[in-house]
Design a protein around this motif. Structure first.
Motif, short mmCIF file in Angstrom:
data_model
loop_
_atom_site.label_atom_id
_atom_site.label_comp_id
_atom_site.label_asym_id
_atom_site.label_seq_id
_atom_site.Cartn_x
_atom_site.Cartn_y
_atom_site.Cartn_z
N ARG A 171 0.81 -1.13 -0.10
CA ARG A 171 0.05 -0.10 0.07
C ARG A 171 0.95 1.17 0.07
N ASN A 172 2.04 1.23 0.94
CA ASN A 172 2.64 2.48 0.99
C ASN A 172 3.46 2.53 -0.40
N LEU A 173 3.94 1.52 -0.96
CA LEU A 173 4.58 1.52 -2.32
C LEU A 173 3.75 1.99 -3.40
N THR A 174 2.57 1.64 -3.47
CA THR A 174 1.59 1.99 -4.53
C THR A 174 1.37 3.72 -4.19
N ILE A 175 1.11 4.01 -3.15
CA ILE A 175 1.04 5.31 -3.01
C ILE A 175 2.02 6.12 -3.34
N ALA A 176 3.47 5.91 -2.71
CA ALA A 176 4.56 6.40 -3.19
C ALA A 176 4.74 6.46 -4.65
N LEU A 177 4.54 5.55 -5.50
CA LEU A 177 4.85 5.47 -6.87
C LEU A 177 3.79 6.18 -7.60
N SER A 178 2.55 6.17 -7.18
CA SER A 178 1.49 6.84 -7.91
C SER A 178 1.83 8.32 -7.47
N ILE A 179 2.31 8.86 -6.51
CA ILE A 179 2.48 10.22 -6.30
C ILE A 179 3.71 10.50 -7.11
N PHE A 180 4.83 9.87 -7.34
CA PHE A 180 5.87 9.91 -8.05
C PHE A 180 5.56 9.84 -9.54
N GLY A 181 4.68 8.63 -9.92
CA GLY A 181 4.27 8.66 -11.37
C GLY A 181 3.49 9.80 -11.91
N LEU A 182 2.49 10.21 -11.06
CA LEU A 182 1.80 11.45 -11.60
C LEU A 182 2.71 12.54 -11.76
N GLY A 183 3.42 12.84 -10.76
CA GLY A 183 4.38 14.03 -10.86
C GLY A 183 5.44 13.90 -11.95
N LEU A 185 4.93 12.23 -14.71
CA LEU A 185 3.96 12.35 -16.01
C LEU A 185 3.70 13.98 -16.19
N GLY A 186 3.43 14.49 -15.08
CA GLY A 186 3.16 15.84 -15.51
C GLY A 186 4.65 17.02 -15.84
N MET A 187 5.53 16.30 -15.26
CA MET A 187 6.87 17.01 -15.66
C MET A 187 7.26 16.74 -16.98
N ASN A 188 6.89 15.35 -17.42
CA ASN A 188 7.28 15.01 -18.76
C ASN A 188 6.42 15.45 -19.58
N ALA A 189 4.95 15.68 -19.21
CA ALA A 189 4.24 16.43 -20.31
C ALA A 189 4.56 17.73 -20.45
N LEU A 190 5.13 18.51 -19.43
CA LEU A 190 5.45 19.78 -19.42
C LEU A 190 6.87 19.93 -20.34
N ALA A 191 7.77 19.06 -20.15
CA ALA A 191 8.94 19.06 -21.12
C ALA A 191 8.57 18.89 -22.29
N ILE A 192 7.73 18.05 -22.64
CA ILE A 192 7.61 17.64 -24.27
C ILE A 192 6.63 18.68 -24.83
N LEU A 193 5.80 19.27 -24.25
CA LEU A 193 5.08 20.51 -24.75
C LEU A 193 6.05 21.73 -24.95
N PHE A 194 6.92 22.04 -23.93
CA PHE A 194 7.75 22.85 -24.34
C PHE A 194 9.01 22.59 -25.22
N GLY A 195 9.24 21.42 -25.39
CA GLY A 195 10.29 21.02 -26.42
C GLY A 195 9.71 21.07 -27.62
N LEU A 196 8.16 20.87 -27.83
CA LEU A 196 7.46 20.84 -29.15
C LEU A 196 6.99 22.13 -29.51
N ARG A 197 7.07 23.29 -28.60
CA ARG A 197 6.58 24.16 -28.77
C ARG A 197 6.81 25.03 -30.18
#
Length: 462
Positions: A171-183, A185-197
């Motif tokens: 449970r703790n691992l799922t919560i930690a990976l979910s928070i890390f994964g969402l963060g 993915l968000g940073m990855n999306a921002l990097a991609i959008l900024f790179g393809l701008r």
């Protein structure tokens, strides 16, 4: 369905990959933690097993004696799933020693054939006690004295403790990976959008070129995209030079043929009939044919250029003003919706196309000629038709109109239905040729005004 957006493609692939990586990472960490926990659980049972062995002896009465103190209350509380058992085996006959927690319950033994002893002469197996607890058992057999008396030692631990620990970690691992994964993915999306701008900027610049707002790719582009922008500007400039060269050559050819044809027409006037009529008719036909093919060559030279743009409203209003002066007795009306409509064709081609139709309509109309411009409900067929938008231009009159068989005859080159009216019979065929070069269509039908309706479908600039 194919995804045509590069940004969506990159985001989708990176998101899927990141999600798979997180899932694989989570499963791997959970599996490794479970294995480590199970080894730790077995090590705990082994340590307790040897504590029991060290606490039990054979007394003077040849009976098992000892009271193991394992420092864990669960071995004293009933039905906890934590037990120790010492049983005599072989010829050694005496009463077994059992922990208080087992009481009158039993703990089944798994056969040695099913789970053999290891090199330490130990074995671990899972079973269920008489109370329904799933327990892990550590077992060994020890010779207690010099007389060869042997006893089987077993220590059992409740696997629910192990499963609870593993589940809490998961449970703790799922919560930690979910928070890390969402963060992530968000940073990855921002990097991609900024790179393809910059690519989005190039797309907007191309849209301005196609819309006639600009003639080149303007803007600051990264080093990776700058060669593409430079080559695109060079291609546009080359295309513009090709079109201008084609126009110049067409003009030169028209000018070089104009004088010989004019001489033929002048000579025809001084000759006697019927020879003069033949020469005049052939010279006029040659003049029209030359002009038609020159137009087709010019259109073919610039048809695919992104710079061919014509604003419909001022062009048609200019044609209407000319027609009103030439045919003052006719009423000409123009209805354009939306007012701002840009066609992907040259202005002189639009003027020649609609001008021919207006001239025909004014020639046969009784009182009224009407032009209506609307976005087309349906486009035309063709390899590139699906990528274009279309508009319809309807030219109608209140004249006698044409029957269906007369319409097919009228579209043939040089055919005239009314010889009493002036003309060469080439107007509709020229219109049809110009429209077809732009991949549009021309159709004739009965007008709501009672006369002929000419329906043009032409490409709109996008």
């Amino acid at each position: 369905m194919a995804i045509r957006s590069l940004t969506v493609r990159v985001l989708l692939v990176s998101t899927i990959w990141a999600a798979l990586a997180l899932v694989v990472t989570g499963v791997t960490i959970s599996t490794l933690y479970r294995r480590g926990s199970e080894r730790g659980f077995q090590d705990l049972l082994r340590a307790q097993l040897y504590n029991v062995i060290n606490s039990v002896t054979v007394n003077d009465k040849a009976a098992l004696s000892g009271s193991p103190q394992l420092g864990d209350l669960r071995f004293s509380q009933p039905q906890t799933g934590w037990y120790w058992i010492v049983e005599p085996i072989g010829e050694f006959k005496t009463t077994p020693l059992v922990s208080t927690s087992l009481g009158s319950g039993t703990l089944p033994i798994v056969s040695v054939d099913e789970v053999p002893f290891d090199f330490r002469y130990e074995r671990f197996y899972t079973t269920k006690d008489s109370f329904g607890n799933e327990v892990e058992v550590a077992e060994t057999e020890v010779v207690l004295d010099i007389d060869g008396r042997t006893a089987r030692f077993r220590v059992a631990g409740n696997r629910a403790v192990l499963e609870a620990d593993v589940n809490a970690f998961d449970r703790n691992l799922t919560i930690a990976l979910s928070i890390f994964g969402l963060g992530g993915l968000g940073m990855n999306a921002l990097a991609i959008l900024f790179g393809l701008r910059p690519l989005d900027g190039a797309r907007r610049s191309l849209e301005k070129i196609r819309g006639g707002e600009s003639e080149r790719l303007d803007g600051e582009f990264p080093r990776e995209i700058m060669p593409l922008a430079t080559e695109m500007n060079a291609l546009i400039e080359s295309n513009r030079r090709i079109v201008e060269r084609a126009r110049m050559q067409v003009g030169n050819l028209a000018h070089s043929l104009k004088t010989p044809i004019a001489v033929l027409l002048n000579e025809a006037r001084v000759l006697e009939a019927p020879h003069s009529d033949v020469i005049r008719m052939q010279a006029e036909a040659m003049q029209s044919q030359v002009q038609s093919y020159l137009n087709r060559a010019r259109i073919a030279a610039q048809r695919e250029t992104v710079l061919a743009r014509t604003d419909v409203e001022p062009t048609l209003e200019r044609l209407i003003r000319v027609m009103r002066r030439l045919h003052a007795e006719r009423v000409f009306t123009l209805d354009i919706d939306p007012p701002v409509l840009i066609l992907a064709m040259e202005q002189q081609d639009l003027e020649e196309t609609v001008g021919n139709l207006l001239e025909n309509a004014a020639r046969f109309a009784v009182n009224e000629v009407r032009i209506t411009v609307r976005p087309a409900q349906e486009g035309v067929s063709g390899p590139d038709a699906a990528r274009k938008h279309w508009a319809t231009i309807d030219v109608e009159d209140d004249g006698p109109g044409l029957e269906p068989d007369e319409i097919a005859y009228a579209l043939k080159r040089g055919r005239r239905l009314d010889e009493s009216k002036p003309g060469t019979g080439l107007g509709l065929s020229i219109v049809s040729e110009i429209v077809s070069e732009y991949q549009g269509t021309l159709s004739l039908s009965r007008s709501a005004l009672g006369g002929l309706k000419a329906d043009l479908v032409l490409p709109v600039a996008t």
